[in-house]
Design an enzyme around this catalytic site. Structure first.
Site, PDB file in Angstrom:
ATOM      1  CD  GLN A 186       7.715  -1.716   1.829  1.00  0.00           C
ATOM      2  OE1 GLN A 186       7.869  -0.556   1.431  1.00  0.00           O
ATOM      3  NE2 GLN A 186       8.642  -2.649   1.651  1.00  0.00           N
ATOM      4  CE  LYS A 208      10.523   1.867   0.199  1.00  0.00           C
ATOM      5  NZ  LYS A 208       9.748   0.688  -0.193  1.00  0.00           N
ATOM      6  CG  ASP A 228       7.345   0.595  -5.741  1.00  0.00           C
ATOM      7  OD1 ASP A 228       8.521   1.007  -5.657  1.00  0.00           O
ATOM      8  OD2 ASP A 228       6.701   0.142  -4.780  1.00  0.00           O
TER       9      ASP A 228
END
Ligand code: NAD
Length: 303
Positions: free
Chosen positions: A104, A60, A127
């Site tokens: 994460q 990422k 997200d």
């Protein structure tokens, strides 16, 4: 077979190529924003040293730098307290250069993931895991769409533009993949069945589907004879098998069986994974434009 005329039988959906194309559009968009004094900033937080999570985070960060973002990387030890993680998120919420905050998952078990995700400023929730973003998706209001389901929808649309009226089965009901995926398909007028670990007769439920999205985390659980001829099969699963032999990745679908039956199918690796990261970049640019009051340099299509 209902209405899958345009999906070529057995097409392997190339997620790498689709992601590369999207990233190149996003790179141009970032260059355009640069001229207007905006450089999108993405903060990525990882707690602990889970090897799979570390690889995802590295990818990422690498991709975000490649398209021209400012990247802020926070690598915290596994012993980090929930309070310390919350303080970091509050600091990043206030940081003007940060447009997106990604935590994460999974987090260590002593940290309440829901509390952490709810602490992220919804304006920086790239997200799409904040309860406000989930509520907007469910109620059909515009808002950020979680990256993996967004990636799946873009791959499905790449095969077949009009999917209204098709039967779709989503296997898996997690908050981050299964549930938002079902809502997106519903928003596109599919007739959606959500299957999960307690679903009866899963093979026959799948056999009725024009679109199957598998997000379970069980290697090759979905067999070829579960697939309706011509169906679109999107495999979200990432499972490491054959650890003694060095390890290889497989999806939730038995690819070599299913590719002979499906109209189009994503491989693992090289399907949903790369497209998920490209969608994270897309969401970050959208957040940067919305926060800074500048026009989005690409059309914000409804997936
Ligand atoms: P999760 O563990 O949170 O959810 C799994 C779901 O599968 C649950 O809802 C459960 O009900 C269902 N399930 C379990 N056993 C089942 C069975 N026998 N039959 C039917 N359903 C069953 O997982 P998740 O976070 O949604 O991730 C699912 C998979 O997708 C994992 O392999 C994960 O690594 C992968 N993943 C990939 C990406 C990507 O970018 N490609 C992103 C996120 C997750």
């Amino acid at each position: 077979m209902s209405g899958l005329g345009t999906a070529n039988r057995g097409t392997r959906i190339n997620g790498e190529a689709a992601a590369a194309q999207l990233r190149s559009q996003l790179k141009e968009a970032v260059a355009d924003l640069e001229h207007r004094g905006v450089t999108p900033g993405l903060a990525v937080i990882i707690v602990g040293e889970d090897p799979a999570s570390s690889v995802y985070v590295r990818n990422k960060i690498r991709r975000s730098v490649e398209v021209g973002f400012r990247s802020f990387h926070h690598e915290l030890p596994v012993s980090t307290s929930e309070g310390d993680l919350l303080s970091l998120i509050l600091r990043l919420n206030d940081a003007p250069d940060v447009d997106g905050i990604l935590v994460q998952l999974p987090l260590p078990s002593h940290i309440d993931s829901q509390r952490i995700l709810a602490a992220v400023d919804p304006a920086k929730d790239v997200d799409g895991f904040h309860p406000l973003s989930a509520g907007k998706l469910m109620s059909g209001s515009p808002g950020v769409v979680p990256c993996t389901p967004l990636a799946c929808m873009l791959l499905i649309r790449g095969v077949k533009k009009e999917i209204g009226g098709l039967n779709a089965v989503v296997i898996g009901r997690s908050n981050i993949v299964g549930k938002p995926m079902a809502h997106l398909l519903l928003r596109s007028d599919c007739t959606v069945t959500m299957a999960h670990s307690k679903t009866n007769s899963l093979p026959s439920v799948c056999r009725a589907a024009d679109i199957v999205v598998a997000a379970v985390g069980h290697p090759e659980m979905v067999r070829g004879d579960w697939i309706k001829p011509g169906a679109i099969v999107i495999d979200v699963g990432i499972n490491r098998v054959d650890r003694e032999g060095g390890g290889r990745l497989v999806g939730d679908v038995a690819f070599h069986e299913a590719e002979n039956v499906a109209g189009a199918i994503t491989p693992v690796p090289g399907g949903v994974g790369p497209m998920t990261i490209a969608c994270l970049l897309r969401n970050t640019i959208q957040s940067a434009c919305a926060r800074r009051g500048v026009f989005l340099p690409f059309p914000s299509e409804d997936p």
